[in-house]
Design an enzyme around this catalytic site. Structure first.
Site, PDB file in Angstrom:
ATOM      1  N   LYS A   1       0.920   4.241   6.924  1.00  0.00           N
ATOM      2  CA  LYS A   1       0.395   5.097   5.937  1.00  0.00           C
ATOM      3  C   LYS A   1       1.103   6.435   6.054  1.00  0.00           C
ATOM      4  O   LYS A   1       1.925   6.910   6.991  1.00  0.00           O
ATOM      5  CB  LYS A   1      -1.000   5.168   5.988  1.00  0.00           C
ATOM      6  CG  LYS A   1      -1.755   3.914   6.269  1.00  0.00           C
ATOM      7  CD  LYS A   1      -1.759   3.210   4.990  1.00  0.00           C
ATOM      8  CE  LYS A   1      -2.757   1.925   5.081  1.00  0.00           C
ATOM      9  NZ  LYS A   1      -2.666   1.101   3.667  1.00  0.00           N
TER      10      LYS A   1
ATOM     11  N   SER B   1       0.973  -1.020   0.118  1.00  0.00           N
ATOM     12  CA  SER B   1      -0.008   0.192  -0.090  1.00  0.00           C
ATOM     13  C   SER B   1       0.865   1.336  -0.241  1.00  0.00           C
ATOM     14  O   SER B   1       0.337   2.384  -0.128  1.00  0.00           O
ATOM     15  CB  SER B   1      -0.913   0.153   1.108  1.00  0.00           C
ATOM     16  OG  SER B   1      -0.222   0.174   2.425  1.00  0.00           O
TER      17      SER B   1
END
Length: 275
Positions: free
Chosen positions: A163, A96
């Site tokens: 993230k 991701s």
């Protein structure tokens, strides 16, 4: 009778209470001689003067074992303190964050952010699952791996996510402008860290980050289950509580050919005003 004759033997008492025979000649007592003794005046050698070679070897091994134990215990304590208060290793379990981070990378995370150092927009942060973010339940490592992970000698990662922080508490984050850019507090940002070819977002959103939370997105926007996909449209359910943040990823440390510092791209957000 001649004075040169030998007189009766005399008893001499040795150390330890043993008695030995001596001979008195010409009025002087001559101590007995022992086979193997050194020259007159030297200290007699006794079997217990030096320990046998095996005993010396055993003492050396015991001393080495004690020192090694102390070194290992001190190293483990220091590692635990560093992991608890300063730095902790993590591994990247997904794609991701491509291409900034790829699957299998090992990163070092600073525990000083948040804390002594404040979170900044653009920081790459590690956090525990706020609830339902992980596609699969975390695995349960064996006791050895768990112990090494506890003291910081094995990288964690199975129950953590990583993230990029886009919105701080109170920020208004929106997608997208006519040019397809994300805006933060009304300012469009150009994001050089995105995976090449990926748009800033294929999902529209318009939220305000609640107090005590942050809005996060992966650099691989087309393949990242981040705040956008866990939100109810208000920013409340998709934002990550600050209490769940483990720290800020500061560097890639493995593999060696990917070692580098992780930038927060401060210039990307330098024109963004406060909320």
């Amino acid at each position: 009778m001649s004075n040169d004759r030998y007189r009766l033997p005399l008893l001499h008492r040795r150390a330890g209470g043993e008695q030995s025979m001596g001979v008195e000649s010409h009025g002087e007592t001559v101590p007995p001689q022992r086979t193997g003794d050194g020259p007159p005046g030297s200290t007699p050698h006794t079997p217990d003067a030096d320990p046998p070679g095996g005993r010396r070897h055993g003492h050396a091994l015991a001393a080495f074992g004690r020192e090694l134990t102390v070194v290992v215990v001190v190293a483990l304590v220091l590692s635990l303190l560093i992991k608890t208060f300063l730095l902790q290793p993590f591994w990247i379990p997904s794609g991701s964050m491509n291409n900034t981070l790829i699957y299998g990378d090992r990163v070092v995370v600073s525990k000083l952010t948040p804390g002594p150092f404040e979170l900044q927009r653009g920081d790459v942060i590690v956090f525990t699952d706020p609830g339902g973010w992980l596609d699969e339940p975390p695995t349960h490592p064996g006791p050895v791996v768990k112990a090494l992970e506890f003291v910081g000698l094995y990288p964690a990662g199975d129950n953590h996510l990583i993230k990029r922080l886009i919105g701080l508490p109170g920020d208004h984050v929106k997608c997208c402008t006519k040019q397809g850019l994300v805006t933060v507090n009304g300012v469009a940002i150009h994001e050089p860290y995105l995976k090449p070819g990926d748009p800033p977002s294929m999902t529209k959103f318009n939220i305000t980050v609640p107090p005590g939370k942050v809005w996060v997105m992966g650099d691989n926007r087309s393949n990242s289950g981040d705040s956008r996909y866990h939100d109810d449209g208000t920013g409340r359910t998709g934002s990550v509580p600050e209490k769940d943040i483990t720290g800020r990823a500061v560097a890639i440390v493995w593999p060696l050919d990917r070692m580098s510092w992780l930038s927060n791209y401060s210039t990307t957000f330098d024109k963004v005003p406060g909320p």
